[in-house]
Design an enzyme around this catalytic site. Structure first.
Site, PDB file in Angstrom:
ATOM      1  N   ARG A 309      -7.541   0.839   5.663  1.00  0.00           N
ATOM      2  CA  ARG A 309      -6.936   0.929   6.997  1.00  0.00           C
ATOM      3  C   ARG A 309      -6.604   2.386   7.351  1.00  0.00           C
ATOM      4  NH1 ARG A 309      -4.547  -2.158  11.184  1.00  0.00           N
ATOM      5  NH2 ARG A 309      -5.228  -4.101  10.230  1.00  0.00           N
ATOM      6  N   GLU A 720       3.755  -3.323  13.942  1.00  0.00           N
ATOM      7  CA  GLU A 720       3.455  -2.060  13.269  1.00  0.00           C
ATOM      8  C   GLU A 720       3.188  -0.870  14.191  1.00  0.00           C
ATOM      9  OE1 GLU A 720       1.258  -2.976   9.196  1.00  0.00           O
ATOM     10  OE2 GLU A 720       0.440  -4.175  10.840  1.00  0.00           O
TER      11      GLU A 720
END
Length: 769
Positions: A309, A720
């Protein structure tokens, strides 16, 4: 019926002390206290263990070693490289070696004192730089490329090279790691866990006990915070408690002391990143080559996915035609690092944001000009390095709105005047964007289930696979169910997540809790409504409606009626009574999987995300050049949540995520000594943000009128992405430091920008003037 501002389902219970957490649970007078005996060495050989005096102590029910584990001595969630209890070697300070079950905590502590473990200390690798030098790779090297970065760098008008260290971060959830294991009949084990991932906790417990998953039931009502720290590492305390409960046949609770929790558990991954960036005289990025090196700690945990990621977000919000991204994860003798809000995204984004800031200072431009110039385009310049087409790009509209609402240009001018006149206080200003991909990048995890029961009185019980950790997921799910069924939220209860109700769930992580579980609940309510509609047609006809049309039946305002004929209606609870008498099932499961997710890891190409969430922030700081202390004067945030499921909860998540990001960027410094001992293991040495770190002026707005098609009620994830908006504070501090040298000398900078880092940077600027 308005459900978009439902209050957090536990708000009243929290402030009145009625919310039940694992450590509040006492299920039996036979319940025991569990304690973990862990390694005091970062790397050592276990020569001998003697617990004979400990087991003789009155009140001690069991002392367990690795040899007492009936199943597999393993709790690695992906790669089996993480033993449940150390056997012959320990690889970090805090690694579990023995387990104690006793009548009281005091007895357990005394038992630990009586245990003799003979260690032979071995060489430990404690720094990421040393791990890189020794090439201690814990996973294969990963690559993502597009275009030809080497050729483009060679031909670029200008090139800059750099290195950036980004620090670790402690999760500092208010509720430390906790689990209560209750043995049942035969092999049965019930575990009350503080876990983001009940299904995985179930799997790990079953594995260490050597039993089938259907013998293990894991329940999670709520967590007192998690932030990723309970996605995999909550499995540890659950497994330890279950082992002790299995050995004693009595309930056992483990609740870690704060200092022990911080010593034992993993952190956000430290990164050491190196880059070269090429650009033209206007600041247009022509090429970018970046190497992301992460500290995985002692075992793999989720380090592969976190590194991936980070690579997916290495370019953040910017189109870069020629780009090369390399990712490496290294093993060190520290606790295994793990998931943390952003899941690698912040570490990847920090590098490009630093690089763009350096481009702007090299060209004597405002960094906001360089950022805007390089934003992903709408109809062109909109392909990511991994081949995904950027659709529904919100960057440009958000920039225009935030530029105006934050008075950016006027404040930039005012700050320049202030800095010319102020000797000891300097101000800085920065605008930073975020483009964050939403989905698990491991494609099969993008699934969720739900079970919805309607009772004869018209009330509804909702079970789903998501977990509540304070983020308001349960309130959002309650709102979804209320809206879909057309009844008031007070008639709906969302119950504790339980593996016996909804099996095989994914972690509540990747900001996907509402997306996945909301759609699963909708799928279940759609099934129920499809069963209820024929009954409703019959009942409406009895109430006087001629020739009801099943395709026009509406569920709304606690009533059921036909569109166009609202004068004839029946109450929802009356419909349910009729359905029960007609022998219609009032219980349904729902399932959802995110469509179109795929990624070829070998090729580095694919579609790893269903959509992107966008955000943008402008922050202004003042810095005391004599002490390095900073003050956050103002932050303006505009965030994209589609059509919000719950505006109050979403704004709370944006504010909280941003402030947690500010902590990572400024005050939250983790230090170990040269033996691997954690020095910042309590609130007096580890500095999370306080009320004084909140911006003096804090303006948060949601981007309106931009629905997100294809998701639950056209919403977007919010957990997030706001974290990375804190880069605006980090780079505003750098801007203030730069003002010390009248923006003629580029400051040396790292993350976190503690007062010490700031002061040293100021001194270096002064020496170079």
């Amino acid at each position: 019926m308005k459900t978009s501002n439902l209050k957090h389902d536990s708000a009243l219970k929290h402030v009145t002390g009625q919310s039940v957490y694992v450590n509040d649970m006492d299920v039996s007078p036979l319940q025991l206290v569990g304690r973990v005996v862990y390694s005091p060495f970062a790397h050592a050989r276990i020569k001998s263990v003697d617990y004979s005096d400990a087991i003789k102590l009155k009140g001690v029910a069991a002392v367990l070693t690795a040899s007492d584990i009936p199943g597999a001595n393993q709790m690695g969630p992906v790669i089996h490289d993480e033993p449940c209890l150390a056997e012959t070697e320990v690889n970090f300070i805090g690694q579990a070696v023995l387990l104690i079950a006793a009548e009281t905590e005091e007895i357990a502590i005394e038992a630990e004192r009586r245990i003799l473990i003979d260690y032979e200390e071995m060489e430990a690798v404690l720094s990421l730089r040393e791990a890189i030098e020794k090439n201690l790779l814990i996973a294969p090297v990963r690559y993502i490329t597009s275009g030809n970065a080497d050729d483009a760098l060679f031909n670029a008008h200008h090139r800059l090279e750099g290195e950036l260290e980004t620090g670790a971060q402690e999760h500092w959830y208010l509720e430390t790691q906790s689990a209560l294991a209750v043995p049942g009949e035969g092999k049965e084990m019930l575990v009350f866990a503080s876990s983001q991932n009940p299904a995985e906790t179930q799997a790990i417990v079953a594995e260490v006990l050597g039993i089938a998953k259907n013998e293990v039931d894991v329940e999670v009502r709520r967590m007192g915070g998690a932030f990723g720290g309970k996605e995999t590492q909550a499995n540890h305390v659950a497994a330890w408690a279950a082992l002790l409960a299995n050995a004693t046949k009595r309930p056992v609770k483990i609740h870690l002391f704060r200092d022990d929790d911080q010593k034992i558990t993993g952190k956000r991954h430290r990164f050491l990143s190196r880059y070269t960036i090429g650009f033209d005289q206007n600041g247009k990025i022509l090429a970018y080559k970046v190497e992301l090196n992460s500290d995985a700690g002692s075992s793999t945990d989720l380090s592969r996915a976190i590194l991936e990621r980070a690579m997916f977000h290495a370019e953040n919000a910017y189109y870069i035609r020629n780009i090369s991204i390399t990712g490496r994860a290294f093993k060190t003798n520290l606790p295994s690092n793990t998931a943390f809000r952003g899941f690698g995204g912040p570490q990847g984004m920090a590098v490009i944001e630093q690089a763009i800031d350096r481009i702007a200072r090299f060209l004597k431009k405002d960094p906001v000009e360089v950022r805007k110039l390089n934003f992903y385009g709408i109809d062109k310049n909109n392909l990511t390095p991994y081949g995904k087409l950027i659709e529904n790009n919100r960057l440009h509209v958000m920039y225009e709105r935030l530029w105006l609402s934050s008075d950016y240009q006027q404040r930039r001018q005012q700050i320049s005047i202030f800095n010319r006149q102020s000797r000891f206080i300097k101000k800085g200003l920065a605008l930073t964007p975020v483009k964050f991909g939403i989905s698990f990048t491991t494609a099969f995890l993008n699934q969720a289930g739900a079970l919805v029961n309607i009772y004869k009185d018209g009330t509804v019980l909702v079970n789903h696979g998501g977990t509540e950790m304070g983020q308001g997921l349960y309130a959002k799910i309650q709102g979804v169910a209320a809206t879909e069924l057309g009844i008031s939220p007070e008639f709906i209860k969302v119950t504790a997540t339980n593996t016996s109700k909804v099996p095989n769930t994914s972690a509540t992580a990747a900001s996907s809790g509402s997306d996945l579980n909301g759609m699963a609940v909708k799928a279940a309510t759609d099934v129920l409504k499809s069963r209820l509609i024929p009954v409703a047609a019959v009942e409406l006809q009895r109430a006087g409606l001629s020739s009801p049309d099943p395709d026009k039946i509406v569920f709304a305002e606690d009533q059921v009626y036909q569109a166009g004929s609202p004068e004839v209606k029946i109450p929802f609870d009356q419909l349910i009574q009729a359905a029960y008498l007609a022998q219609v099932s009032l219980s349904a499961t729902g399932f959802y999987k995110t469509p179109g997710i795929n990624f070829d890891r070998d090729a580095g190409k694919g579609n790893p995300f269903y959509y992107y969430a966008y955000g943008m922030a402008v922050s202004e700081v003042s810095v005391d050049v004599l002490t390095g202390e900073y003050k956050l004067l103002r932050s303006d945030i505009l965030h994209d949540v589609g059509d919000s499921l719950n505006e109050d909860i979403d704004i709370g998540q944006i504010e909280g995520g941003f402030i947690q990001g500010v902590g990572w960027c400024t005050t939250e410094e983790i230090k170990w000594d040269n033996k691997g001992r954690l020095l910042t293991h309590s609130p007096d040495t580890y500095k999370i943000p306080t009320v004084n770190d909140i911006p003096h002026e804090f303006n948060v707005e949601l981007l309106k009128d931009y629905p997100n098609e294809g998701t639950i009620r056209k919403s977007k994830a919010v957990g997030e992405p706001p974290f990375m908006l804190a880069f605006s504070v980090w780079l505003a501090i750098k801007d203030a430091i730069s003002a010390v040298g009248n923006h003629e000398v580029e400051p040396e900078f790292s993350l976190p920008a503690t007062a010490e880092v700031v002061l040293m940077s100021i001194e270096k600027v002064r020496r170079k003037e």
